[in-house]
Scaffold this active site. Sequence first.
Site, mmCIF file in Angstrom:
data_model
loop_
_atom_site.group_PDB
_atom_site.id
_atom_site.type_symbol
_atom_site.label_atom_id
_atom_site.label_comp_id
_atom_site.label_asym_id
_atom_site.label_seq_id
_atom_site.Cartn_x
_atom_site.Cartn_y
_atom_site.Cartn_z
ATOM 1 N N PHE A 1 0.618 -1.244 -0.154
ATOM 2 C CA PHE A 1 -0.131 -0.047 0.081
ATOM 3 C C PHE A 1 0.889 1.374 -0.002
ATOM 4 O O PHE A 1 0.477 2.353 0.251
ATOM 5 C CB PHE A 1 -0.982 0.085 1.205
ATOM 6 C CG PHE A 1 -2.057 -1.105 1.131
ATOM 7 C CD1 PHE A 1 -2.795 -1.240 0.010
ATOM 8 C CD2 PHE A 1 -1.897 -2.138 2.091
ATOM 9 C CE1 PHE A 1 -3.632 -2.303 -0.001
ATOM 10 C CE2 PHE A 1 -2.617 -3.433 2.126
ATOM 11 C CZ PHE A 1 -3.744 -3.078 0.912
ATOM 12 N N CYS A 2 2.183 1.046 -0.285
ATOM 13 C CA CYS A 2 2.697 2.442 -0.407
ATOM 14 C C CYS A 2 2.753 3.126 -1.989
ATOM 15 O O CYS A 2 2.312 2.368 -2.900
ATOM 16 C CB CYS A 2 4.580 1.695 -0.535
ATOM 17 S SG CYS A 2 5.594 2.876 -0.760
ATOM 18 N N GLY A 3 2.813 4.315 -1.863
ATOM 19 C CA GLY A 3 2.981 4.844 -3.019
ATOM 20 C C GLY A 3 3.617 4.811 -4.335
ATOM 21 O O GLY A 3 3.556 4.917 -5.386
#
Length: 183
Positions: A60-62
């Site tokens: 869920f990291c950019g």
Amino acid sequence: MLKRWLAVPALMMTFGGVALGADCPALLEGQLPKLRAKESIDLCQRFAGKPLVIVNTASFCGFAPQFKGLEALYQRYKGAGLEVIGVPSDDFKQEAKTEEETAKVCYVNYGVTFTMTDPQKVRGKEAVHLFQVLAQQTGAPKWNFYKYVVDRQGKVIANFSSLTKPDDPDLIKAVEQALASKP
């Protein structure tokens, strides 16, 4: 006489194992569980003598869209021997809560075919051995999608921040340098 002949192969296997262990760089000692599989990856057996890109990931990291670029990098250079190892981690609080969800992000959403492990600690005293050695050689990852390029002897030749995309010319240059390194 038969006992003596049977002992020779056993002795050779014993010393052969020692010789193999001696050829394994410290970076690749140990095993890691493969993502959504019942098997573990013997890092030395699977990756010794190969150029590597090792990256800590988070679902869920950019920077998660970099999975596509890492896969493209792997496809471009795997024929020359490059291996990519993705190690999911929740050290920065952006990893999925379940292995199933992590696997879906990697395999379904981004089509990853390179090696992915189960989520691991990548920073601090609890970091897995692989990342402890990476930290000793260059420093611990400062965020998700921190990339390490490792030569065939298990030495980091370059590391790159999360901001560096997998198709960055400097990263490509480091990968090609790792590919050119002698085993």
